[in-house]
Motif scaffolding. Structure first.
Motif: not given
Ligand code: URA
Ligand code: SF4
Length: 210
Positions: A63-70, A77-82, A87-93, A175-180
């Motif tokens: 994320e640090d190198l690319r400048g985008h979260p997750f 992993l989260m994208e797969n779970a979503l 849930i499409d990740r581009i449709k949430i913030y 709340a849920t756990i963190h994907p990490s």
């Protein structure tokens, strides 16, 4: 008194709290020391009109190198779970409690470090601005750092995960756990940890549909 003297992101907030102004202002934030060893600010991204906001902890190496979260391993992993719950990740913030990568060197690698309570507090003005901007109807905290900054320091994710909780920040908060944390779970328990995460996201998905 002591609090007023503490550095934070507050002095870097733009006058206008629209998304572009926030991103531009956050890119120059020096509200705590984390900017010094990070490549860039990783601000939240996604659909600011969705009224659905997910909050993680802190950007990681990719994320640090690319400048985008997750966009690193936890993000994938989260994208797969979503996707499993529709849930499409581009449709949430999607954002983080802290906007700069925190790390320590181990050989040539940069190892994630947990942000301190002070750093979380310093970065909180960005998160509060994002809450104002998105006005979430559904607010999802990923892991203890996010859950405690949003729901209070006594919040226990292990006890409260997957259940809707009362919060002034959103009509529905959870709340849920963190994907990490799933990535760090021992092999024999990882699949179950992932299934439990998907089950929590299914609760969110049902609320989005309803
Ligand atoms: N973990 C987080 O909390 N956020 C990211 O953006 C990546 C990993
Ligand atoms: Fe500013 Fe947050 Fe980065 Fe600290 S971590 S410099 S408060 S954006």
């Amino acid at each position: 008194m002591a609090k007023a003297l503490q550095r934070s992101a507050a002095e870097f907030l733009p006058e206008k709290l629209d998304y572009r102004s926030l991103v531009a202002a956050a890119s120059g934030c020096e509200g705590c020391d984390l900017y010094k060893n990070a490549t860039q600010t990783v601000f939240g991204e996604g659909d600011i009109n969705s009224h659905v906001m997910f909050v993680g902890e802190v950007p990681g190496d990719e994320e640090d190198l690319r400048g985008h979260p997750f966009v690193g391993p936890a993000g994938r992993l989260m994208e797969n779970a979503l996707a499993e719950v529709g849930i499409d990740r581009i449709k949430i913030y999607l954002t983080n409690s802290v906007k700069h990568f925190k790390w320590k060197p181990r050989g040539k690698r940069r190892i994630h470090e947990k942000p301190s309570a002070r750093e979380i507090l310093a970065c909180d003005p960005w998160l509060r601005s994002e809450l104002k901007l998105v006005e979430p109807q559904i607010l999802v905290a990923l892991g203890a750092t996010a859950a405690q900054s949003l729901f209070g320091k006594d919040f226990r994710v292990t006890q409260m995960r997957g259940k809707w909780i009362d919060s002034p920040l959103a009509e529905k908060a959870i709340a849920t756990i963190h994907p990490s944390a799933i990535l760090r779970t021992p092999d024999d328990l990882r699949e179950q940890a992932y299934r439990d995460f998907v089950a929590d996201l299914a609760t969110v998905s049902a609320a989005m549909a309803g």
